[in-house]
Enzyme design. Sequence first.
Site, PDB file in Angstrom:
ATOM      1  N   SER A  84       6.390  -0.376  10.126  1.00 30.41           N
ATOM      2  CA  SER A  84       5.015  -0.275   9.654  1.00 30.41           C
ATOM      3  C   SER A  84       4.830   1.109   9.077  1.00 30.41           C
ATOM      4  O   SER A  84       5.355   2.098   9.612  1.00 30.41           O
ATOM      5  CB  SER A  84       4.035  -0.475  10.814  1.00 30.41           C
ATOM      6  OG  SER A  84       2.744   0.004  10.435  1.00 30.41           O
ATOM      7  N   HIS A 119       8.822   0.949   3.390  1.00 23.89           N
ATOM      8  CA  HIS A 119       9.883   0.934   4.390  1.00 23.89           C
ATOM      9  C   HIS A 119      10.733  -0.315   4.153  1.00 23.89           C
ATOM     10  O   HIS A 119      10.469  -1.095   3.226  1.00 23.89           O
ATOM     11  CB  HIS A 119       9.303   0.979   5.806  1.00 23.89           C
ATOM     12  CG  HIS A 119       8.240  -0.059   6.074  1.00 23.89           C
ATOM     13  ND1 HIS A 119       8.505  -1.403   6.051  1.00 23.89           N
ATOM     14  CD2 HIS A 119       6.910   0.063   6.343  1.00 23.89           C
ATOM     15  CE1 HIS A 119       7.403  -2.065   6.332  1.00 23.89           C
ATOM     16  NE2 HIS A 119       6.406  -1.209   6.492  1.00 23.89           N
ATOM     17  N   MET A 142       0.849  -1.189   0.000  1.00 24.04           N
ATOM     18  CA  MET A 142       0.000   0.000   0.000  1.00 24.04           C
ATOM     19  C   MET A 142       0.888   1.244   0.000  1.00 24.04           C
ATOM     20  O   MET A 142       0.457   2.325   0.383  1.00 24.04           O
ATOM     21  CB  MET A 142      -0.950  -0.004   1.197  1.00 24.04           C
ATOM     22  CG  MET A 142      -1.889  -1.226   1.181  1.00 24.04           C
ATOM     23  SD  MET A 142      -3.499  -0.926   1.950  1.00 24.04           S
ATOM     24  CE  MET A 142      -2.984  -0.458   3.593  1.00 24.04           C
ATOM     25  N   GLY A 143       2.124   1.088  -0.479  1.00 25.03           N
ATOM     26  CA  GLY A 143       3.034   2.230  -0.526  1.00 25.03           C
ATOM     27  C   GLY A 143       3.519   2.598   0.861  1.00 25.03           C
ATOM     28  O   GLY A 143       3.479   1.781   1.780  1.00 25.03           O
ATOM     29  N   ASP A 145       2.229  -8.960   9.141  1.00 23.99           N
ATOM     30  CA  ASP A 145       0.798  -9.186   8.976  1.00 23.99           C
ATOM     31  C   ASP A 145       0.571 -10.693   8.914  1.00 23.99           C
ATOM     32  O   ASP A 145       0.233 -11.257   7.868  1.00 23.99           O
ATOM     33  CB  ASP A 145       0.305  -8.479   7.722  1.00 23.99           C
ATOM     34  CG  ASP A 145       0.562  -6.976   7.804  1.00 23.99           C
ATOM     35  OD1 ASP A 145      -0.009  -6.337   8.693  1.00 23.99           O
ATOM     36  OD2 ASP A 145       1.369  -6.463   7.008  1.00 23.99           O
ATOM     37  N   GLY A 198       4.961  -9.992   4.147  1.00 26.30           N
ATOM     38  CA  GLY A 198       5.727  -9.857   5.384  1.00 26.30           C
ATOM     39  C   GLY A 198       5.034 -10.583   6.527  1.00 26.30           C
ATOM     40  O   GLY A 198       3.810 -10.585   6.622  1.00 26.30           O
ATOM     41  N   GLN A 249     -10.118  -2.717   2.099  1.00 28.47           N
ATOM     42  CA  GLN A 249      -9.665  -3.349   3.335  1.00 28.47           C
ATOM     43  C   GLN A 249      -9.681  -2.386   4.530  1.00 28.47           C
ATOM     44  O   GLN A 249      -9.222  -2.743   5.609  1.00 28.47           O
ATOM     45  CB  GLN A 249      -8.291  -3.989   3.149  1.00 28.47           C
ATOM     46  CG  GLN A 249      -7.140  -3.041   2.967  1.00 28.47           C
ATOM     47  CD  GLN A 249      -5.866  -3.784   2.553  1.00 28.47           C
ATOM     48  OE1 GLN A 249      -5.746  -4.279   1.436  1.00 28.47           O
ATOM     49  NE2 GLN A 249      -4.913  -3.896   3.460  1.00 28.47           N
ATOM     50  N   GLY A 306      10.828  -3.081   5.462  1.00 29.48           N
ATOM     51  CA  GLY A 306      10.086  -4.347   5.392  1.00 29.48           C
ATOM     52  C   GLY A 306       9.709  -4.674   3.951  1.00 29.48           C
ATOM     53  O   GLY A 306      10.011  -5.759   3.438  1.00 29.48           O
ATOM     54  N   HIS A 307       9.108  -3.705   3.275  1.00 28.28           N
ATOM     55  CA  HIS A 307       8.751  -3.907   1.868  1.00 28.28           C
ATOM     56  C   HIS A 307       9.994  -4.136   1.012  1.00 28.28           C
ATOM     57  O   HIS A 307      10.022  -4.991   0.127  1.00 28.28           O
ATOM     58  CB  HIS A 307       8.044  -2.672   1.304  1.00 28.28           C
ATOM     59  CG  HIS A 307       6.814  -2.244   2.047  1.00 28.28           C
ATOM     60  ND1 HIS A 307       6.760  -1.090   2.796  1.00 28.28           N
ATOM     61  CD2 HIS A 307       5.588  -2.812   2.146  1.00 28.28           C
ATOM     62  CE1 HIS A 307       5.546  -0.956   3.315  1.00 28.28           C
ATOM     63  NE2 HIS A 307       4.814  -1.991   2.951  1.00 28.28           N
TER      64      HIS A 307
END
Lengths: 282, 282
Positions: free
Chosen positions: A185, A34, A30-31, A150, A147, A61, A36-37
């Site tokens: 996050s 960070h 969702m852009g 979630d 990731g 969502q 993590g992505h």
Amino acid sequence: MKVVDSISRMSTLSRMLKKEGKSIGFIPTMGALHEGHLSLARTAKKHTDAVVMSVFVNPLQFGAGEDYERYPRDFKKDEMLAMNAGVDILFCPSAEAMYPAGYATYVVVERLGDALCGASRPGHFRGVTTVVAKLFGIVRPAVAYFGQKDAQQAVIVKKMAEDLAMDVEVKVLPIVRDADGVALSSRNVYLSAEERSDAAVLYRSLAQAAAMIDAGERDAGKVTAAMRRMIEERPSAKVDYIAIVDRKDLLPLDPIAGDALVAVAVRIGKTRLIDNITRKVP
Amino acid sequence: MKVVDSISRMSTLSRMLKKEGKSIGFIPTMGALHEGHLSLARTAKKHTDAVVMSVFVNPLQFGAGEDYERYPRDFKKDEMLAMNAGVDILFCPSAEAMYPAGYATYVVVERLGDALCGASRPGHFRGVTTVVAKLFGIVRPAVAYFGQKDAQQAVIVKKMAEDLAMDVEVKVLPIVRDADGVALSSRNVYLSAEERSDAAVLYRSLAQAAAMIDAGERDAGKVTAAMRRMIEERPSAKVDYIAIVDRKDLLPLDPIAGDALVAVAVRIGKTRLIDNITRKVP
């Protein structure tokens, strides 16, 4: 790096890549990217021939009163980060293109989405599975990366792909944390300095749970009570849930046994944060 | 012709065909093949490189008290008919393989499935869209063929494929009828000789509707009332619904205008039959 906002163009690019025998690695986001992505993108880069990342803040969502409108959006920054992480195609469709007037099709995974985050966010996972199914349809990845932060989403997406025999391998990669233990996050930007300091309690409570379990504690109630005490000491923190569940079917584990997931959701001020750890118990 | 009952083997065959650059034409059926199904297979044979037909009596699309148990099954006959129609792979998975214990994922198309057959068969179309989505996942066809007899099903499957950006073209081919006008259906075998003669009233009532519309009648109530009178003259016939709807969104049309679908469902004795015609009204 190509930036593509048209669904049909993305679809055509995927078809061309597949025709050339190239495997597509896909990271739906969702852009507000960070590390993590980006760690997902770098892994995709190693294992697949072409890396597609989507940036789409999926209205489906978000529930009423949630943060769809103010969810952080910084496309220029995302573009640079994605390019530096080796993304080949950045796919950023509009909500109107993804859900045109008259849109009517939803993918639902029953049961797995009812507890944990599903209990406080009704309809959330229906939104996730629907958008992921549609993105898989457009991008047609060989491997899709999610990731572990979630955790419930990852379990549900895996289940959907398995149940519907989708031709995609779903890989789940570890949580990336900041130095203070806070799981990365996109929502961390909402936190004030004080809240940020309080937010570290999520991981500290999970680390405490891990220590208790590793020391032999099998009573789920005792572990979650200790976590709750620790979290509730922080002034801005309000527990949404603390749960110890089976990592695969997400059903409560008490006594703690097998492949366990310890998951928490906590409101820090107005910001809802989630985190988790896993434990294999012999 | 290969006969394949394993999902993973079918999946592998599809992957190999696609790697060779071959387009797959797919005809999902519940077996008890008749000329309606076979005409789809022959069309697929002309336009695609490899024809896959599935034979799977899908428990998910039958309601309680419906005919799942007694639905006609004659695999040996189906095998011969499919082979003669040019099918390359006959895919016949078991219900246990399609829906193993813990199966939880469903695809739902909202609204379009509520009226007509959906009103008297709640959950039916959820079963259809779910199995078709899963079969598409396994077979990965370039083109999937459906019969116009199940008009509502065809509209819903098209909508699902469009909404979820599935990489498949859904083609709908005309109804095949017997000499007495009765639309071919696997359920026709349930009919006694007398019922069979009564069953011809479905098409006669549709032909009458077509004549009225072609003669300029635009009052949907008048057309459906005339159809009802004709059908109710037959001793074994009981109308489930008679509807004149928009061919695309399935909403009632009154006055009759645009692209119209005249659809009927009638119980002939214990057998529920459906049929329809379309009319373009300037």
